[in-house]
Design an enzyme around this catalytic site. Structure first.
Site, mmCIF file in Angstrom:
data_model
loop_
_atom_site.group_PDB
_atom_site.id
_atom_site.type_symbol
_atom_site.label_atom_id
_atom_site.label_comp_id
_atom_site.label_asym_id
_atom_site.label_seq_id
_atom_site.Cartn_x
_atom_site.Cartn_y
_atom_site.Cartn_z
ATOM 1 N N GLY A 217 13.064 -0.595 2.048
ATOM 2 C CA GLY A 217 12.342 -0.802 0.787
ATOM 3 C C GLY A 217 11.168 0.154 0.670
ATOM 4 O O GLY A 217 11.071 1.159 1.384
ATOM 5 N N GLY A 219 7.043 1.237 0.664
ATOM 6 C CA GLY A 219 5.839 0.911 1.442
ATOM 7 C C GLY A 219 5.898 1.590 2.803
ATOM 8 O O GLY A 219 6.889 2.231 3.168
ATOM 9 N N ILE A 221 5.806 0.322 5.935
ATOM 10 C CA ILE A 221 6.534 -0.266 7.067
ATOM 11 C C ILE A 221 8.012 0.151 7.106
ATOM 12 O O ILE A 221 8.490 0.614 8.145
ATOM 13 C CB ILE A 221 6.377 -1.807 7.081
ATOM 14 C CG1 ILE A 221 4.914 -2.175 7.315
ATOM 15 C CG2 ILE A 221 7.267 -2.428 8.159
ATOM 16 C CD1 ILE A 221 4.601 -3.649 7.174
ATOM 17 N N GLU A 240 18.788 1.332 -1.916
ATOM 18 C CA GLU A 240 18.468 1.852 -3.256
ATOM 19 C C GLU A 240 17.708 3.162 -3.158
ATOM 20 O O GLU A 240 17.820 4.026 -4.010
ATOM 21 C CB GLU A 240 17.693 0.844 -4.107
ATOM 22 C CG GLU A 240 16.218 0.714 -3.794
ATOM 23 C CD GLU A 240 15.877 -0.628 -3.211
ATOM 24 O OE1 GLU A 240 16.731 -1.179 -2.480
ATOM 25 O OE2 GLU A 240 14.787 -1.134 -3.475
HETATM 26 N N1 COA Z 1 -4.480 -10.413 -0.613
HETATM 27 C C1 COA Z 1 -5.213 -9.482 -1.222
HETATM 28 N N2 COA Z 1 -4.863 -8.165 -1.251
HETATM 29 C C2 COA Z 1 -3.739 -7.834 -0.619
HETATM 30 C C3 COA Z 1 -2.938 -8.767 0.048
HETATM 31 C C4 COA Z 1 -3.348 -10.121 0.052
HETATM 32 N N3 COA Z 1 -2.619 -11.062 0.651
HETATM 33 N N4 COA Z 1 -1.874 -8.130 0.568
HETATM 34 C C5 COA Z 1 -1.994 -6.840 0.246
HETATM 35 N N5 COA Z 1 -3.124 -6.656 -0.454
HETATM 36 C C6 COA Z 1 -3.618 -5.369 -0.984
HETATM 37 C C7 COA Z 1 -3.828 -4.386 0.150
HETATM 38 O O1 COA Z 1 -5.130 -4.514 0.683
HETATM 39 C C8 COA Z 1 -3.620 -3.071 -0.560
HETATM 40 O O2 COA Z 1 -4.784 -2.789 -1.320
HETATM 41 P P1 COA Z 1 -5.341 -1.286 -1.417
HETATM 42 O O3 COA Z 1 -4.264 -0.551 -2.168
HETATM 43 O O4 COA Z 1 -6.600 -1.472 -2.186
HETATM 44 O O5 COA Z 1 -5.499 -0.832 -0.011
HETATM 45 C C9 COA Z 1 -2.522 -3.370 -1.576
HETATM 46 O O6 COA Z 1 -2.564 -4.791 -1.763
HETATM 47 C C10 COA Z 1 -1.121 -2.990 -1.106
HETATM 48 O O7 COA Z 1 -0.840 -3.640 0.104
HETATM 49 P P2 COA Z 1 -0.041 -2.914 1.281
HETATM 50 O O8 COA Z 1 0.402 -3.948 2.234
HETATM 51 O O9 COA Z 1 -0.789 -1.751 1.800
HETATM 52 O O10 COA Z 1 1.213 -2.348 0.452
HETATM 53 P P3 COA Z 1 2.433 -1.431 0.836
HETATM 54 O O11 COA Z 1 2.195 -0.090 0.282
HETATM 55 O O12 COA Z 1 2.832 -1.521 2.276
HETATM 56 O O13 COA Z 1 3.565 -2.150 -0.042
HETATM 57 C C11 COA Z 1 4.334 -4.086 -1.220
HETATM 58 C C12 COA Z 1 3.842 -3.520 0.107
HETATM 59 C C13 COA Z 1 4.811 -5.517 -0.973
HETATM 60 C C14 COA Z 1 3.229 -4.091 -2.252
HETATM 61 C C15 COA Z 1 5.515 -3.190 -1.677
HETATM 62 O O14 COA Z 1 6.527 -3.239 -0.696
HETATM 63 C C16 COA Z 1 6.115 -3.629 -2.990
HETATM 64 O O15 COA Z 1 5.582 -3.330 -4.035
HETATM 65 N N6 COA Z 1 7.226 -4.351 -2.942
HETATM 66 C C17 COA Z 1 7.921 -4.767 -4.129
HETATM 67 C C18 COA Z 1 9.182 -5.526 -3.806
HETATM 68 C C19 COA Z 1 10.066 -4.748 -2.899
HETATM 69 O O16 COA Z 1 9.936 -4.825 -1.697
HETATM 70 N N7 COA Z 1 11.033 -4.028 -3.425
HETATM 71 C C20 COA Z 1 11.954 -3.228 -2.642
HETATM 72 C C21 COA Z 1 11.767 -1.779 -2.833
HETATM 73 S S1 COA Z 1 11.786 -1.266 -4.558
#
Ligand code: COA
Length: 433
Positions: A217, A219, A221, A240
């Site tokens: 996905g 991000g 990780i 995807e």
């Molecule tokens: N409370 C408050 N803020 C939070 C939080 C929480 N529980 N969890 C994350 N955040 C904030 C982080 O601090 C970060 O903020 P910043 O941009 O100011 O640093 C932001 O949210 C993004 O979090 P992060 O864990 O760094 O995101 P990531 O880039 O690793 O992406 C998702 C993780 C979940 C946001 C991303 O995978 C996504 O949008 N997924 C959508 C669904 C999906 O998985 N689809 C499949 C692929 S299309």
């Protein structure tokens, strides 16, 4: 008819082509790193002459001019996945968001739920038979380009010619706008993964069997996991999207696709996000097959891959296993994307491994991402009925087929140690433990 006779009369500048947009039209804009930026810039310039034009897209990168305050009354964005550039506009009510599974995104347009007047797309130069490749973004664009009343394409010398069900014939394109510029880059993760991300990736890798077919996905990780797979054998990809990480695994002889039960020998994807290295690598590369997203992301297609692994990230998870990934409380952040499609597809795959991976905390360890109850207004992307493995830097919780009591226990055990006592207390108050 010889296609070359069609080509010349359909050539236009971006400005000429955009003048065909009318007030009240719905535009589909191809996105990801395939954004047709010359057409978009021409649309922004022409916007003052238009009223109430809706512009629909998924993730886009680059300029957010088209969502600026001066567009009000002229252009309004309706995004089906919220990227960085439109997030502020969506969160402040200046742009719209339509939630939809990625597997069904093209169907909204193709089946006239959202009829499209004009599709703005981005393609490679035609081959000798008059077929242009949709390049780095096939999945969401292929069906919509055919469904639109009018299709306008930037024909970019630098768009890679990707293979698969990835072509559109010039006879299906009303205007062709020749361009020559490099595609924008969107590497996954900012530089080297953090220690936490590496620990999570290592736990994920332990769950991945030899011969697995992988989905990664969006991000930091999911892409980091690839770095921990160099001792695996005969991995495959059905996803995807993929990024630069796959190239090294292919070169190391790990990613062979040899044991895939669907499309053996091929990497199957809808689109790519990455750097120029990746764009060069997919160019004319028969190892990669691109297909429309309604096919790639269909859970029952995904499930035909044995040992399908899905790795997706999350914002928070409650003690019953509800996964929030598209909002921070009520603040809309992204969208479901393909997360649920692949979690469910992997769940139905023989030997499948659906993984949600997230750091145990956010905001410099101030907030636990494992919570007794989701934040008020948080959106559930993967339901507690779909969820299987949860991975943090403290280990793995297998929630599938487990009671709420067992789930709460397993999740508290992989929470950050500083939050475990309060999670335990809350779980008891909620009668989960
Ligand atoms: N409370 C408050 N803020 C939070 C939080 C929480 N529980 N969890 C994350 N955040 C904030 C982080 O601090 C970060 O903020 P910043 O941009 O100011 O640093 C932001 O949210 C993004 O979090 P992060 O864990 O760094 O995101 P990531 O880039 O690793 O992406 C998702 C993780 C979940 C946001 C991303 O995978 C996504 O949008 N997924 C959508 C669904 C999906 O998985 N689809 C499949 C692929 S299309």
């Amino acid at each position: 008819m010889d296609w070359t006779n069609l080509y010349q009369p359909r050539i236009a500048t971006a400005e000429e082509a955009i003048r065909k947009v009318k007030s009240g039209d719905r535009i589909f804009l191809t996105g990801n790193v395939s954004i047709p930026s010359k057409l978009l810039a021409a649309l922004v310039d022409y916007a003052p002459k238009l009223k109430d034009v809706e512009i629909c897209h998924a993730l886009t990168v680059g300029s957010a001019d088209y969502v600026g305050p001066e567009m009000e009354g002229h252009l309004r964005v309706n995004t089906l996945f919220i990227g960085h550039n439109v997030r502020q506009a969506v969160q402040s009510g200046k742009a719209d968001f339509t939630p939809v599974l990625l597997s069904e995104f093209p169907l909204l347009f193709k089946n006239d739920v959202l009829p499209v007047d004009v599709a703005l797309i981005h393609v490679s130069p035609p081959d000798e038979h008059g077929f242009c490749s949709l390049g780095v973004e096939v999945g969401l664009t292929k069906s919509v380009a055919s469904a639109a009343k009018l299709t306008i394409a930037e024909v970019n010398q630098q768009m890679p010619r990707t293979l698969g069900d990835s072509f559109i014939h010039v006879s299906k394109i009303d205007n062709l706008v020749p361009v020559d510029y490099p595609l924008p880059e969107l590497p996954m993760g900012d530089g080297e993964p953090s220690e936490v991300v590496n620990k999570i990736a290592a736990y994920c890798a332990e769950l991945i069997p030899d011969g697995a077919t992988m989905q990664m996905g969006i991000g930091a990780i999911p892409d980091a996991v690839l770095k921990f797979l160099f001792d695996k054998k005969d991995l495959g990809v059905h996803t995807e999207l993929f990024s630069d990480g796959v190239i090294d695994l292919v070169n190391a002889g790990v990613l062979t696709n040899a044991h895939k039960t669907l499309h053996p020998g091929k990497i199957v994807a809808g689109f790519i996000l990455g750097t120029q290295r990746l764009y060069d690598w997919v160019d004319d590369n028969p190892l990669c097959e691109f297909h429309p997203t309604e096919y790639v992301n269909d859970p029952f297609v995904i499930a035909q891959n044995a040992r399908q692994v899905a790795i997706n990230a999350a914002i928070e998870i409650d003690l019953t296993g509800q996964v929030c990934a598209d909002s921070i409380g009520p603040k809309l952040f992204s969208g479901v994307g393909g997360q649920l499609d692949f979690v469910y597809g992997a769940s139905r795959s023989e030997g499948g491994v659906p993984i949600i991976a997230l750091p145990s905390t956010a905001k410099g360890d101030e907030i636990s991402r494992i919570v007794p109850m989701l934040n008020q207004g948080a959106g559930v992307v993967t339901t507690r009925n779909h969820v299987h493995f949860i991975v943090t830097e403290y280990g793995v919780a297998d929630l599938y087929g487990k009671t709420i009591r067992q789930r709460a226990r397993a999740l508290i055990d992989i929470a950050h140690p500083k939050f475990r006592p309060e999670l335990e207390k809350a779980a008891k108050e909620l009668h989960y433990l």
